[in-house]
Scaffold this motif. Sequence first.
Motif, PDB file in Angstrom:
ATOM      1  N   MET A  73       0.852  -1.176   0.000  1.00  0.00           N
ATOM      2  CA  MET A  73       0.000   0.000   0.000  1.00  0.00           C
ATOM      3  C   MET A  73       0.897   1.238   0.000  1.00  0.00           C
ATOM      4  O   MET A  73       1.862   1.285   0.744  1.00  0.00           O
ATOM      5  CB  MET A  73      -0.905  -0.034   1.218  1.00  0.00           C
ATOM      6  CG  MET A  73      -1.911   1.054   1.205  1.00  0.00           C
ATOM      7  SD  MET A  73      -3.328   0.876   2.320  1.00  0.00           S
ATOM      8  CE  MET A  73      -3.636  -0.839   2.398  1.00  0.00           C
ATOM      9  N   ILE A  81      -7.291   1.992   3.308  1.00  0.00           N
ATOM     10  CA  ILE A  81      -8.502   1.835   2.510  1.00  0.00           C
ATOM     11  C   ILE A  81      -9.523   1.068   3.342  1.00  0.00           C
ATOM     12  O   ILE A  81      -9.175   0.156   4.096  1.00  0.00           O
ATOM     13  CB  ILE A  81      -8.213   1.129   1.167  1.00  0.00           C
ATOM     14  CG1 ILE A  81      -9.434   1.180   0.243  1.00  0.00           C
ATOM     15  CG2 ILE A  81      -7.696  -0.288   1.377  1.00  0.00           C
ATOM     16  CD1 ILE A  81      -9.138   0.807  -1.201  1.00  0.00           C
ATOM     17  N   VAL A 119     -10.294   5.905   0.405  1.00  0.00           N
ATOM     18  CA  VAL A 119      -8.874   5.876   0.756  1.00  0.00           C
ATOM     19  C   VAL A 119      -8.595   7.119   1.584  1.00  0.00           C
ATOM     20  O   VAL A 119      -8.998   8.232   1.219  1.00  0.00           O
ATOM     21  CB  VAL A 119      -7.979   5.850  -0.506  1.00  0.00           C
ATOM     22  CG1 VAL A 119      -6.514   5.964  -0.130  1.00  0.00           C
ATOM     23  CG2 VAL A 119      -8.231   4.587  -1.304  1.00  0.00           C
ATOM     24  N   GLY A 179      -0.795   6.596  -6.595  1.00  0.00           N
ATOM     25  CA  GLY A 179      -1.166   5.183  -6.507  1.00  0.00           C
ATOM     26  C   GLY A 179      -2.534   4.939  -5.912  1.00  0.00           C
ATOM     27  O   GLY A 179      -2.917   3.786  -5.674  1.00  0.00           O
ATOM     28  N   ARG A 188      -4.891   3.022  -8.411  1.00  0.00           N
ATOM     29  CA  ARG A 188      -4.475   1.611  -8.489  1.00  0.00           C
ATOM     30  C   ARG A 188      -4.887   0.843  -7.234  1.00  0.00           C
ATOM     31  O   ARG A 188      -5.319  -0.301  -7.312  1.00  0.00           O
ATOM     32  CB  ARG A 188      -2.964   1.503  -8.666  1.00  0.00           C
ATOM     33  CG  ARG A 188      -2.478   1.796 -10.048  1.00  0.00           C
ATOM     34  CD  ARG A 188      -0.952   1.625 -10.109  1.00  0.00           C
ATOM     35  NE  ARG A 188      -0.433   2.037 -11.375  1.00  0.00           N
ATOM     36  CZ  ARG A 188      -0.290   1.231 -12.426  1.00  0.00           C
ATOM     37  NH1 ARG A 188      -0.636  -0.031 -12.336  1.00  0.00           N
ATOM     38  NH2 ARG A 188       0.200   1.696 -13.555  1.00  0.00           N
ATOM     39  N   LEU A 189      -4.731   1.470  -6.086  1.00  0.00           N
ATOM     40  CA  LEU A 189      -5.107   0.839  -4.824  1.00  0.00           C
ATOM     41  C   LEU A 189      -6.601   0.502  -4.822  1.00  0.00           C
ATOM     42  O   LEU A 189      -6.996  -0.612  -4.464  1.00  0.00           O
ATOM     43  CB  LEU A 189      -4.750   1.770  -3.660  1.00  0.00           C
ATOM     44  CG  LEU A 189      -5.160   1.331  -2.262  1.00  0.00           C
ATOM     45  CD1 LEU A 189      -4.448   0.037  -1.870  1.00  0.00           C
ATOM     46  CD2 LEU A 189      -4.842   2.445  -1.260  1.00  0.00           C
ATOM     47  N   ASN A 199      -7.417  -2.335  -7.414  1.00  0.00           N
ATOM     48  CA  ASN A 199      -6.983  -3.633  -6.914  1.00  0.00           C
ATOM     49  C   ASN A 199      -7.943  -4.146  -5.837  1.00  0.00           C
ATOM     50  O   ASN A 199      -8.356  -5.311  -5.852  1.00  0.00           O
ATOM     51  CB  ASN A 199      -5.557  -3.534  -6.374  1.00  0.00           C
ATOM     52  CG  ASN A 199      -4.987  -4.877  -6.007  1.00  0.00           C
ATOM     53  OD1 ASN A 199      -5.011  -5.817  -6.795  1.00  0.00           O
ATOM     54  ND2 ASN A 199      -4.475  -4.978  -4.798  1.00  0.00           N
ATOM     55  N   HIS A 200      -8.311  -3.282  -4.923  1.00  0.00           N
ATOM     56  CA  HIS A 200      -9.229  -3.619  -3.834  1.00  0.00           C
ATOM     57  C   HIS A 200     -10.574  -4.095  -4.399  1.00  0.00           C
ATOM     58  O   HIS A 200     -11.110  -5.124  -3.971  1.00  0.00           O
ATOM     59  CB  HIS A 200      -9.397  -2.384  -2.954  1.00  0.00           C
ATOM     60  CG  HIS A 200     -10.106  -2.593  -1.672  1.00  0.00           C
ATOM     61  ND1 HIS A 200      -9.565  -3.312  -0.618  1.00  0.00           N
ATOM     62  CD2 HIS A 200     -11.317  -2.156  -1.236  1.00  0.00           C
ATOM     63  CE1 HIS A 200     -10.418  -3.298   0.398  1.00  0.00           C
ATOM     64  NE2 HIS A 200     -11.480  -2.610   0.049  1.00  0.00           N
TER      65      HIS A 200
END
Length: 181
Positions: free
Chosen positions: A1, A7, A61, A116, A119-120, A123-124
């Motif tokens: 992360m 998140i 986030v 990022g 992207r985080l 992905n989550h």
Amino acid sequence: MPNGLTIRWATEADLNTLRNLMTLAIDRLQSSFLSPEQIAASRAVMGLDTQLVRDGTYAVVEDSGNAVGCGGWSRRATLYGGDHSTALRNPALLEPGRNPARIRAMYTHPDHARRGIGRLILNHCEHAAASEGFTAVELMSTLSGQPLYVACGYQAQERCDADVDGVTVPLIRMSKPLIMS
């Protein structure tokens, strides 16, 4: 992360914070891609879908407790749009393995772009959708979001411009297979 970021799934208590973050992102991050008229028109087809929060599929986030990004996924047929976009809404449930899950309402605070966060969130959400049996995802991208999605493996399927009172807002439907290890 990415450093300092956390998140979590959003709650009803986050709604005002999320709306404010979305407004900042729409107004500032699209300014290199859209005219002021297109940005104003885009508010008619973008924004918060509180069904995602109620479904427990909308993430926020935070950086030191401050919301810096949000986005979600859905097992419902609505591809994009906020609560106010009633013509775009379809609450029908999708069939995992047959229909792609939806990636929805991705926004990053303009002061935190390129860290990022997108992207985080992707992905989550992709992992959550895969855990429910979905094998693909699709989304409706703005021009400002398209570079992130391409970098994350999404492919453009078609351009789907929205017409808002005679103003064209360019959108791109994109998809990606989910291959989770």
